[in-house]
Design a protein around this motif. Structure first.
Motif: not given
Length: 141
Positions: A123-124, A126-131
């Protein structure tokens, strides 16, 4: 190649080498945490200390499923730093695969500011969460 790019490649290469230490069959993941050109912690996905090194269960159809008790490489490296009192504030994490949401929570909570990864994972999200949490995240080929 500039100095930063060379060092980022070095740390990612090390994360890939560290991943080879994993006893996992399905997926070997390595992680290196760095600050000011010093390696603060590193680890790979694996079982808890003093437990057998089998990371997966085999289902009746032969499918391998990761055991719930297996620590992810990021989790392992962050916990190792905590165990020895090493602050990860403003550090950079290099990991072979994009962190999962649970590992992202630990990354944010530990004060890590940068994450570099090489391979996408399931799943990507995590990209949104980290950003959204102000973490710089970048994929390195």
């Amino acid at each position: 190649m500039d100095k930063l790019t060379r060092y980022n490649k070095l740390y990612m290469d090390w994360a890939e080498r560290v991943a080879e230490m994993s006893h996992a069959v399905r997926l070997k993941v390595g992680c290196v945490i760095v600050k000011d050109s010093n390696i603060l912690s590193y680890s790979w996905n694996g079982t808890l200390p003093n437990r057998p090194n089998e990371c997966e269960d085999i289902l009746s159809d032969g499918t391998l499923v990761t055991k719930d008790e297996v620590l992810h490489s990021e989790e392992n490296a962050i916990l190792k730093a905590a165990k020895y009192g090493v602050s990860l504030q403003d550090a950079t994490l290099f990991v072979t695969h994009l962190p999962c949401i649970k590992c992202c929570r630990m990354i944010v909570a530990s004060g890590i500011k940068n994450v570099y990864y090489k391979h996408n994972y399931k799943s990507i999200n995590s990209l949104q969460l980290l950003g959204e949490c102000g973490i710089n995240i970048q994929r390195i080929d």
